[in-house]
Enzyme design. Structure first.
Site, mmCIF file in Angstrom:
data_model
loop_
_atom_site.group_PDB
_atom_site.id
_atom_site.type_symbol
_atom_site.label_atom_id
_atom_site.label_comp_id
_atom_site.label_asym_id
_atom_site.label_seq_id
_atom_site.Cartn_x
_atom_site.Cartn_y
_atom_site.Cartn_z
ATOM 1 N N ARG A 111 52.841 38.106 32.686
ATOM 2 C CA ARG A 111 52.008 36.939 32.998
ATOM 3 C C ARG A 111 51.996 35.908 31.877
ATOM 4 O O ARG A 111 51.824 34.723 32.134
ATOM 5 C CB ARG A 111 50.577 37.378 33.328
ATOM 6 C CG ARG A 111 50.509 38.097 34.659
ATOM 7 C CD ARG A 111 49.070 38.241 35.108
ATOM 8 N NE ARG A 111 48.977 38.996 36.339
ATOM 9 C CZ ARG A 111 47.826 39.402 36.873
ATOM 10 N NH1 ARG A 111 46.686 39.112 36.277
ATOM 11 N NH2 ARG A 111 47.809 40.076 37.993
ATOM 12 N N ASP B 224 32.943 31.802 39.117
ATOM 13 C CA ASP B 224 34.030 32.627 38.600
ATOM 14 C C ASP B 224 34.360 32.124 37.203
ATOM 15 O O ASP B 224 34.066 30.976 36.868
ATOM 16 C CB ASP B 224 35.266 32.512 39.511
ATOM 17 C CG ASP B 224 36.229 33.679 39.347
ATOM 18 O OD1 ASP B 224 36.227 34.580 40.199
ATOM 19 O OD2 ASP B 224 36.988 33.698 38.341
HETATM 20 C C1 LIG Z 1 39.418 40.776 42.346
HETATM 21 S S1 LIG Z 1 38.532 39.261 42.305
HETATM 22 C C2 LIG Z 1 37.206 39.614 43.426
HETATM 23 C C3 LIG Z 1 36.925 38.461 44.359
HETATM 24 C C4 LIG Z 1 35.870 38.724 45.430
HETATM 25 N N1 LIG Z 1 34.586 39.002 44.857
HETATM 26 C C5 LIG Z 1 36.284 39.834 46.352
HETATM 27 O O1 LIG Z 1 35.698 40.927 46.290
HETATM 28 O O2 LIG Z 1 37.209 39.638 47.141
HETATM 29 C C6 LIG Z 1 37.721 39.373 40.702
HETATM 30 C C7 LIG Z 1 37.295 38.017 40.153
HETATM 31 O O3 LIG Z 1 36.432 38.234 39.039
HETATM 32 C C8 LIG Z 1 36.637 37.192 38.115
HETATM 33 N N2 LIG Z 1 36.123 37.592 36.791
HETATM 34 C C9 LIG Z 1 36.633 38.480 35.919
HETATM 35 N N3 LIG Z 1 35.889 38.538 34.812
HETATM 36 C C10 LIG Z 1 34.873 37.672 34.976
HETATM 37 C C11 LIG Z 1 33.765 37.282 34.179
HETATM 38 N N4 LIG Z 1 33.551 37.802 32.968
HETATM 39 N N5 LIG Z 1 32.921 36.350 34.660
HETATM 40 C C12 LIG Z 1 33.125 35.808 35.896
HETATM 41 N N6 LIG Z 1 34.154 36.131 36.707
HETATM 42 C C13 LIG Z 1 35.011 37.062 36.247
HETATM 43 C C14 LIG Z 1 38.146 36.968 38.159
HETATM 44 O O4 LIG Z 1 38.511 35.686 37.683
HETATM 45 C C15 LIG Z 1 38.463 37.173 39.645
HETATM 46 O O5 LIG Z 1 38.542 35.961 40.338
#
Ligand SMILES: C[S@@+](CC[C@H](N)C(=O)[O-])C[C@H]1O[C@@H](n2cnc3c(N)ncnc32)[C@H](O)[C@@H]1O
Length: 267
Positions: free
Chosen positions: A35, A138
């Site tokens: 990445r 996010d």
């Molecule tokens: C796998 S996605 C889940 C999306 C959605 N909630 C779902 O269940 O389909 C995880 C998301 O968490 C976000 N994320 C990771 N660490 C984070 C943080 N410290 N604060 C806010 N968002 C975060 C990532 O950018 C990503 O978009």
């Protein structure tokens, strides 16, 4: 082709942990390598060590955001884990019956917005005449741009119930063929903001329902405890809280009571 030594990988593990609270296991080394490789080229750097130096220099906040965008996993889709949307439907109907004047729900790791628009479709359906709002947050700026646009490839519409697809989505024509655009009236009810759950939260108000789904899997136990405590401080008493099906609140929080697997309520 640049290689990433174990020591350099360790520095990137530290970087994303400090930036987002994300714990990357050693199995993620190839992912980090893949990445970030384009960023070395984009910055005319010849090693991962130099790239890490750039990130930690304090002079490249844009590059830090790009690295965070690249190191987060953003997989999501409409109506993922349908039981949570059944719950939302039933609590929204109860709020409508009780004539609640306003209703607020939060998708606390919204990724590219499919979760928020799924919530919005349910609320538009179940809460006519109520002043409802969906907030999506996010850490990744890149996914929030996609979320705000509300414009997706049509194949992502697979799980949207047909009546909702007809009512809330516009089918792309001509150059937009093969895409869907979430209706403007629905988009206007969904507000996105960049929020890092791993730091003090900005003023977001309080919520009737919060989804914190498929993000805790990236956090260690202590980070989970802190994030869940922060997030739950914004849940109204009597409000509902959903986490991902592969996640658990065991030893993480007793501020909510479990109603069903991955579904909780604040007393
Ligand atoms: C796998 S996605 C889940 C999306 C959605 N909630 C779902 O269940 O389909 C995880 C998301 O968490 C976000 N994320 C990771 N660490 C984070 C943080 N410290 N604060 C806010 N968002 C975060 C990532 O950018 C990503 O978009």
């Amino acid at each position: 082709m640049n290689t990433l030594s174990d020591a350099e990988f360790g520095r990137f593990q530290r970087f994303i942990y400090d930036a987002a609270g994300i714990t990357l296991s050693p199995a993620k080394k190839a992912l980090v390598c893949g990445r970030l490789s384009k960023r070395l080229a984009a910055n005319r750097l010849s090693s991962y060590a130099e790239y890490h130096d750039l990130l930690s220099s304090g002079h490249a906040p844009e590059e830090v955001q790009t690295a965070v965008d690249l190191l987060t996993t953003n997989e999501t889709y409409f109506f993922r884990e349908p039981k949570h949307f059944e719950l939302l439907r039933s609590v929204a109907r109860a709020a409508a019956a009780a004539r609640s004047p306003s209703y607020r729900v939060w998708s606390a790791a919204s990724s590219s917005g499919e979760e928020c628009y799924s919530m919005a479709m349910v609320l538009a359906d179940c809460l006519p005449g109520t002043n409802w709002e969906v907030v999506g947050t996010d850490i990744s700026r890149r996914v929030l741009q996609r979320a705000r646009a509300g414009h997706y490839p049509m194949e992502r519409a697979r799980n949207i119930p047909q009546p909702y697809l007809k009512r809330f989505c516009l089918r792309g024509m001509g150059e937009q063929e093969g895409t869907l655009l979430v209706e403007r009236s629905l988009r206007q009810r969904v507000n996105f903001a960049q929020v890092n759950l791993n730091t003090e939260l900005p003023q977001l108000g309080t919520f009737d329902v919060i989804f914190l789904r498929n993000v805790m899997i990236y956090f260690n136990a202590e980070t989970k405890r802190q994030v869940v405590a922060r997030v739950l401080s914004l849940l109204k008493p009597g409000g509902h809280f959903c986490i991902g099906h592969s996640e658990s609140l065991n030893d993480i929080s007793d501020a909510v009571v479990q109603l069903a697997p991955s579904i909780y309520r604040k007393p």
